[in-house]
Design an enzyme around this catalytic site. Structure first.
Site, PDB file in Angstrom:
ATOM      1  N   GLU A 202      -4.161  71.765 -94.520  1.00  0.00           N
ATOM      2  CA  GLU A 202      -4.190  72.175 -93.112  1.00  0.00           C
ATOM      3  C   GLU A 202      -4.500  73.674 -93.019  1.00  0.00           C
ATOM      4  O   GLU A 202      -3.849  74.485 -93.677  1.00  0.00           O
ATOM      5  CB  GLU A 202      -2.848  71.842 -92.444  1.00  0.00           C
ATOM      6  CG  GLU A 202      -2.599  72.487 -91.092  1.00  0.00           C
ATOM      7  CD  GLU A 202      -3.641  72.154 -90.017  1.00  0.00           C
ATOM      8  OE1 GLU A 202      -3.949  70.972 -89.834  1.00  0.00           O
ATOM      9  OE2 GLU A 202      -4.142  73.108 -89.377  1.00  0.00           O
ATOM     10  N   HIS A 443      23.506  50.147 -73.940  1.00  0.00           N
ATOM     11  CA  HIS A 443      24.085  50.462 -75.243  1.00  0.00           C
ATOM     12  C   HIS A 443      24.073  49.214 -76.118  1.00  0.00           C
ATOM     13  O   HIS A 443      24.376  48.125 -75.617  1.00  0.00           O
ATOM     14  CB  HIS A 443      25.530  50.937 -75.053  1.00  0.00           C
ATOM     15  CG  HIS A 443      26.232  51.175 -76.359  1.00  0.00           C
ATOM     16  ND1 HIS A 443      26.004  52.301 -77.123  1.00  0.00           N
ATOM     17  CD2 HIS A 443      27.129  50.416 -77.046  1.00  0.00           C
ATOM     18  CE1 HIS A 443      26.752  52.237 -78.209  1.00  0.00           C
ATOM     19  NE2 HIS A 443      27.442  51.108 -78.193  1.00  0.00           N
TER      20      HIS A 443
HETATM   21  P1  NAI Z   1      -6.318  66.888 -84.424  1.00  0.00           P
HETATM   22  O1  NAI Z   1      -6.883  67.870 -83.491  1.00  0.00           O
HETATM   23  O2  NAI Z   1      -5.122  66.117 -84.070  1.00  0.00           O
HETATM   24  O3  NAI Z   1      -5.988  67.592 -85.814  1.00  0.00           O
HETATM   25  C1  NAI Z   1      -6.953  68.276 -86.548  1.00  0.00           C
HETATM   26  C2  NAI Z   1      -6.252  69.202 -87.519  1.00  0.00           C
HETATM   27  O4  NAI Z   1      -7.210  69.717 -88.405  1.00  0.00           O
HETATM   28  C3  NAI Z   1      -5.559  70.378 -86.853  1.00  0.00           C
HETATM   29  O5  NAI Z   1      -4.268  70.503 -87.355  1.00  0.00           O
HETATM   30  C4  NAI Z   1      -6.446  71.564 -87.230  1.00  0.00           C
HETATM   31  O6  NAI Z   1      -5.734  72.772 -87.328  1.00  0.00           O
HETATM   32  C5  NAI Z   1      -6.955  71.109 -88.574  1.00  0.00           C
HETATM   33  N1  NAI Z   1      -8.214  71.708 -88.997  1.00  0.00           N
HETATM   34  C6  NAI Z   1      -9.290  72.004 -88.230  1.00  0.00           C
HETATM   35  N2  NAI Z   1     -10.279  72.517 -89.001  1.00  0.00           N
HETATM   36  C7  NAI Z   1      -9.807  72.515 -90.274  1.00  0.00           C
HETATM   37  C8  NAI Z   1     -10.359  72.902 -91.526  1.00  0.00           C
HETATM   38  N3  NAI Z   1     -11.603  73.357 -91.621  1.00  0.00           N
HETATM   39  N4  NAI Z   1      -9.590  72.776 -92.629  1.00  0.00           N
HETATM   40  C9  NAI Z   1      -8.323  72.282 -92.547  1.00  0.00           C
HETATM   41  N5  NAI Z   1      -7.749  71.909 -91.389  1.00  0.00           N
HETATM   42  C10 NAI Z   1      -8.493  72.009 -90.277  1.00  0.00           C
HETATM   43  O7  NAI Z   1      -7.559  65.923 -84.787  1.00  0.00           O
HETATM   44  P2  NAI Z   1      -7.616  64.529 -85.504  1.00  0.00           P
HETATM   45  O8  NAI Z   1      -6.401  64.260 -86.300  1.00  0.00           O
HETATM   46  O9  NAI Z   1      -8.945  64.483 -86.161  1.00  0.00           O
HETATM   47  O10 NAI Z   1      -7.613  63.527 -84.287  1.00  0.00           O
HETATM   48  C11 NAI Z   1      -8.612  63.644 -83.265  1.00  0.00           C
HETATM   49  C12 NAI Z   1      -8.085  63.201 -81.957  1.00  0.00           C
HETATM   50  O11 NAI Z   1      -7.927  61.802 -81.902  1.00  0.00           O
HETATM   51  C13 NAI Z   1      -6.706  63.767 -81.640  1.00  0.00           C
HETATM   52  O12 NAI Z   1      -6.836  65.016 -81.021  1.00  0.00           O
HETATM   53  C14 NAI Z   1      -6.108  62.767 -80.730  1.00  0.00           C
HETATM   54  O13 NAI Z   1      -6.405  63.134 -79.423  1.00  0.00           O
HETATM   55  C15 NAI Z   1      -6.831  61.473 -81.075  1.00  0.00           C
HETATM   56  N6  NAI Z   1      -5.910  60.592 -81.787  1.00  0.00           N
HETATM   57  C16 NAI Z   1      -4.759  60.207 -81.169  1.00  0.00           C
HETATM   58  C17 NAI Z   1      -3.850  59.413 -81.816  1.00  0.00           C
HETATM   59  C18 NAI Z   1      -2.597  59.053 -81.122  1.00  0.00           C
HETATM   60  O14 NAI Z   1      -2.510  59.241 -79.922  1.00  0.00           O
HETATM   61  N7  NAI Z   1      -1.609  58.525 -81.814  1.00  0.00           N
HETATM   62  C19 NAI Z   1      -4.089  58.911 -83.158  1.00  0.00           C
HETATM   63  C20 NAI Z   1      -5.307  59.399 -83.727  1.00  0.00           C
HETATM   64  C21 NAI Z   1      -6.179  60.190 -83.034  1.00  0.00           C
END
Ligand code: NAI
Ligand code: FAD
Length: 464
Positions: A202, A443
């Protein structure tokens, strides 16, 4: 209507698009929906929410049977084996059932599915495959796709995105996840439970950006305890596929000595970006903003009369339920009703074990607005969670110090995804923490932890 083919043409059949199309048809509008995929339902039903939850559920069952949780309850299972093909079969069955369900709903509501990629010919005319149609209203609901990481090219074999990570044919020995966000932690959890070593790289100094800081810190502890290796403040500078593996070069985000991590599979999950390529927005007189999104006003109108936009392609959280609610609202607005989405009260859930959920402001955001009171209650002190041996986590209620109005609720709990609905409803109704505290909760339920956290806002919880 005379020379229009449709009152409403929705482009994209994800949770935003298919809901908008059905609602528009329910309101008596002649509606079509263009979709280029083989099946309806968009990212969420085909390669997102649904298949990921199928694998999360299946891997949890395997973990419980294989790694002693069931045995602790006196349920002894011997010879537990992983049938990964069987698991994938269940995933595909879930997807098939639900995507076909949308096709059924389209037929039932007389929404016409225009198969093929849509692109604008003008502000009211769209080409879909070899058809050209005119619509009085056009809703752009084209969703989003994976943000690529330069130098780390997805081949869906060794270097995968979320779609590839849902379909791995075998459990990798070492899965390296780039990005400690929602996808990385959910899909990382799946493969960790099935036996992979999982390392999350991360860039920032904490996982789950955007969530409450205390929740992020606690989640970090819990995931480490589960066996995740979390490499925070670390950036990936390159990836090379070598034989059956991948060599990743990483270095501290702030700069420093580079090192190599070897992985069988690398998952790129660093966020998603709006889908507008190939739409020929310029022919409709539309432009995207600096983030590639289609800008809208509060009623989902773009700058061009008759063109509306919703879901992942517009600003805001990229969540299926947000897209769905916008789908209903935009259809109602098109029909001349008043469709509204309260964007201040959109819950978000990470479906790990325990689940992580929140709605409204984080404590940090709330403190920027003024004085707050915070009540917290640990799941360890909740009788049902304790009985079920699901004691990780807590519930936190953030209220305005003067009015007591609830500004945000955050929680880590085995069933936080279900519990957060109550918090969202309370906030939608403008509840105070006292309203929640004096609401009778059944409960023994995990939900009692929310009541006690609300009681803790004024310092009066019973069970701690
Ligand atoms: P995310 O935005 O949740 O997380 C991406 C992560 O990658 C962040 O922590 C960021 O700091 C990190 N990052 C960015 N560039 C990087 C780099 N070059 N090297 C290392 N770390 C880096 O995006 P994610 O997990 O890809 O999910 C995309 C979207 O899909 C989410 O924003 C969410 O809205 C949606 N989603 C929702 C879910 C849910 O509601 N349960 C489940 C899966 C996806
Ligand atoms: P999409 O679902 O992306 O649908 C857009 C559709 O438009 C696609 O089918 C696409 O093929 C089609 N399309 C695009 N361009 C064109 C064109 N020019 N012509 C014709 N068709 C076109 N969110 C949650 O709330 N809960 C979750 O648990 C969750 N889990 C997720 C897990 C994963 C692995 C991923 C990747 C995402 C997850 N999400 C989750 C996010 C959720 O999938 C999205 O927020 C949601 O699908 C957005 O809906 P949408 O209608 O805006 O777009």
């Amino acid at each position: 209507m005379a020379d229009y083919d449709f009152d409403v043409l929705v482009i994209g059949s994800g949770p935003g698009g298919y809901v908008a199309a059905i609602r528009a048809a329910q309101l008596g509008l002649k509606t079509a929906c263009a979709e280029s995929r083989e099946t309806l339902g968009g990212t969420c039903l085909n390669v997102g929410c649904i298949p990921s939850k199928a694998l999360l559920h299946a891997s949890e069952l395997f973990d419980e049977a294989a790694h002693g949780t069931m045995a602790k309850w006196g349920v002894k299972a011997s010879g537990v084996e992983l049938d990964l093909d069987g698991m994938h079969g269940s995933r595909m069955e879930a997807v098939k059932g639900l995507t076909q369900g949308i096709e059924f709903l389209f037929k039932k509501n007389k929404v016409e599915w225009l198969r093929g990629r849509a692109s604008f010919a003008s502000a009211d005319t769209v080409k879909v495959g070899d058809r050209t149609v005119r619509a009085k209203n056009i809703v752009i609901a084209t969703g989003s796709s994976v943000t690529p990481l330069p130098g780390v090219d997805v081949d869906q074999k060794r270097i995968v995105d979320s779609t590839g990570a849902l379909e791995l044919a075998e459990v990798p020995k070492h899965l390296v996840v780039i990005g400690g966000g929602v996808i990385g932690l959910e899909l990382g959890s799946v493969w960790l439970r099935l036996g992979a070593k999982v390392t999350v790289v991360e860039y920032l100094d904490q996982i789950l950006p955007g969530m409450d800081a205390e929740v992020r810190k606690e989640a970090n502890k819990i995931f480490k305890k589960q066996g995740f290796e979390l490499r925070l403040g670390t950036k990936v500078t390159g990836a090379k596929v070598e034989g059956a593996g991948v060599k990743l070069t990483v270095e501290p985000a702030a700069g420093g000595t580079a090192e190599t991590i070897e992985a069988d599979v690398v998952l790129v999950s660093i966020g998603r970006r709006p889908n507008t390529d190939g739409l020929a927005l310029d022919k409709a007189g539309l432009k995207v903003n600096a983030k590639g999104q289609v800008d809208i006003d509060h009623s989902f109108k773009t700058g061009v009369p008759g063109i509306w936009a919703i879901g992942d392609v517009v600003p805001g959280p990229m969540l299926a339920h947000k897209a769905e609610d916008e789908g209903i609202a935009v259809a109602e607005n098109i029909a001349g009703l008043t469709g509204i989405v309260n964007h201040d009260v959109i819950p978000s859930v990470v479906y790990t074990m325990p689940e992580i959920a929140g709605v409204g402001l984080t404590e940090e955001e709330a403190r920027e607005h003024g004085e707050v009171k915070v009540g917290k209650f640990p799941m360890l002190a909740n009788s049902r969670a304790k009985t079920n041996r699901e004691t990780d986590g807590f519930v936190k209620v953030i209220a305005d110090a003067k009015t007591d109005r609830v500004l945000g609720v955050w929680m880590i709990a085995s069933v936080a995804g279900t519990m957060i609905a109550q918090a969202a409803q309370a906030m939608e109704f403008g509840a105070t923490s006292e309203d929640i505290a004096y609401t009778c909760h059944a409960h023994p339920t995990h939900a009692e932890a929310l009541k006690e956290a609300a009681m803790a806002v004024t310092g009066k919880p019973i069970h701690i």
